[in-house]
Design an enzyme around this catalytic site. Structure first.
Site: not given
Lengths: 465, 62
Positions: A81, A151, A175
């Site tokens: 990420k 996210s 997330s």
């Protein structure tokens, strides 16, 4: 093995092929890179593809050929990420605001994955500063008109689309589990402190967790084996002993004490979600688990608590940017959330921390007579792009409020929680089952998730790209 | 506090925020503020916060 079979193979399947040199890390990496070229212009899950990944793959190939096989992650391409610092790859944390830069060094998880022999294939898109559940402009592989969640939306989309073997996410209010549920992958949020967050751009220090999104439960255990352990560089890191989480995954659920928390988690879910989760609960009972309904008091106060902590923490983290006038360059939703952090009082923040004590007590009481808690991960399937409100049984609810409603209690309590696919709605969108275990008992949650996964074919379904 | 109190806004939140922006923020904060007000309604007088201060365990520890 066809190209699709290779792209959607689990690490559990790939590892022995790589070890025995029936598959080359270069071949595997090229297969993912080819799919990124073909499918990511639509999915937009990657923000950066590592130009050095083929070099890493050739090095892994040579090491394995020389008899230096490091374990099941050796030669496996994994995406990070874009809020994980990485040497040799830029980090943006999803922002394009001028004046905000991050060092090019490896975060602790990146370092541990590399030490285990993994290849870092690139950086996946995050909602700006991990503050949201949309992750624009990434799209959901099951329907490109829908969001992947967030996210860690890029990680969810990339794993679901077979663009990498696994991806790292971060989870402050859900997330990891939100995009995993909406994209039909497994997502594991370990216990707070289990995985070091050193080198992950902070969002809310007492809520942030690091963990993997994977194609299967065994793969999540394999990654946790590499990632877990104490780290003095993370003030929240725990020195609880680590174990081999792949051991005992086939232990089944007979005799397992399963709690179903009927308040909060079952009060407002889409009918397809309710039906799929009730079927999953029935499966646990039929498989020999002892299922009992429970209630956990005060959960209705959790949203105020997590808002107070997240908003205040985010405003503190971005304080320099706020005062320097850089925040207006953030995307409108994130700008508002960061600025609103100044409206949370110190007493609100402390009161939220007092509330956490009570919430933890409530979970502790449940875990004194249960091994796991199961329920839905998300009350909804993936919302349409641009949909600010979602329909839940005829009631309109804010998409943001809905998408993290069932995940944030486990962030407030710091409990391990995993999501595993448990069905599809009539539009063909995945539904997730959330399984939480006691603190530092990831093994029991993984075992339950593994047993459920093995008895169903949900995880083996592939999106039509 | 409303969107018109420039000095109060600056004093309390430490930022200069344009009047129209203040109104936007207050509107956006409405639903969040409602949840926080629910939290405020709890009597937690005797509950210790979950986060506790822990001093270093030795005189020379960082």
């Amino acid at each position: 093995m066809t190209e699709d079979d290779l792209a959607f193979a689990s690490i559990e399947t790939l590892a022995p092929l790589l070890r025995d040199r029936d598959l080359s890390p270069v071949e595997l990496t090229c297969a993912y890179l080819d799919r990124i070229d073909r499918f990511d212009p639509t999915l937009r899950s990657f923000v950066h593809v590592n130009p050095a990944v083929l070099e890493q793959a050739r090095k892994a190939e040579a090491q394995i050929a020389a008899g230096d096989w490091r374990g099941p992650l050796h030669g496996i391409p994994i995406a990070m990420k874009d809020n994980y610092l990485t040497a040799g790859m830029p980090t943006t944390a999803g922002t394009t605001a001028a004046g905000i830069m991050f060092p090019e060094r490896n975060s602790a998880p990146a370092r541990r994955l590399l030490e285990a022999g993994a290849l870092l294939i690139g950086k996946t898109r995050t909602h700006e500063f991990a503050w949201g559940t949309v992750t624009p402009p990434a799209r959901n592989p099951w329907d490109s008109n829908r969001i992947p969640g967030g996210s860690s939306g890029g990680s969810g989309a990339a794993v679901a689309a077979g663009l990498c073997a696994a991806a790292m996410g971060s989870d402050t209010g859900g997330s990891i589990r939100i995009p995993a549920s909406l994209c039909g992958t497994v997502g594991l949020k370990p216990t707070f402190g289990r995985v070091s967050r050193d080198g992950i751009v902070p969002h809310s220090w007492s809520l942030d967790h690091a963990g993997p999104l994977t194609r299967g439960v065994t793969d999540a255990a394999i990654l946790l084996n590499a990632l877990a352990g104490p780290d003095v560089a993370d003030a929240g890191s725990s020195d609880e002993p680590v174990t081999d989480w792949t051991a005992g995954l086939d232990g089944g659920v007979r005799g397992l004490r399963v709690a179903v928390c009927r308040n909060h988690f079952f009060t407002s879910n889409q009918p397809a979600v309710s039906a799929a989760v009730e079927q999953a609960i029935a499966w646990f009972a039929a498989a020999g688990a002892v299922v009992a309904d429970v209630t956990i008091p005060l959960l209705e106060f959790g949203l105020g608590a997590i808002f107070a902590i997240e908003l205040a923490s985010s405003a503190a983290y971005h304080d320099t940017s706020l005062r320097a006038g850089r925040v207006p360059a953030f995307s409108p939703d994130v700008r508002a959330l960061v600025e609103m952090g100044r409206l949370v009082t110190g007493a609100d923040y402390i009161k939220a921390e007092q509330f956490r004590t009570l919430l933890i007590d409530g979970f502790r009481r449940v875990f004194s007579r249960a091994d796991i808690i199961i329920g839905p991960t998300e009350p909804v399937t993936a919302p349409q792009v641009g949909e600010a409100f979602v329909d839940i049984g005829g009631v309109q609810e804010s998409a943001l409020a809905a998408t993290w409603r069932l995940t944030y209690p486990y962030n407030l309590a710091g409990l391990p929680a995993i999501t595993v696919p448990c069905g599809f709605d009539s539009s063909g969108l995945p539904i997730g089952l959330q399984i939480a275990g006691p603190w530092f008992a990831e093994g029991v949650a993984l075992r339950a998730a593994g047993a459920y996964e093995a008895a169903h074919d949900w995880a083996r379904r592939r999106p039509a790209l | 506090m409303n969107g018109d109190d420039s000095a109060l806004w600056h004093e309390i939140i430490g930022l200069d925020v344009a009047p129209e922006r203040r109104s936007e923020l207050l509107a956006a904060f409405e639903s969040i503020g409602a949840e926080i007000r629910k939290l405020r309604s709890l009597d937690l007088t005797d509950v210790h916060p979950a986060i506790v201060f822990k001093p270093p365990s030795g005189p020379h520890r960082r």
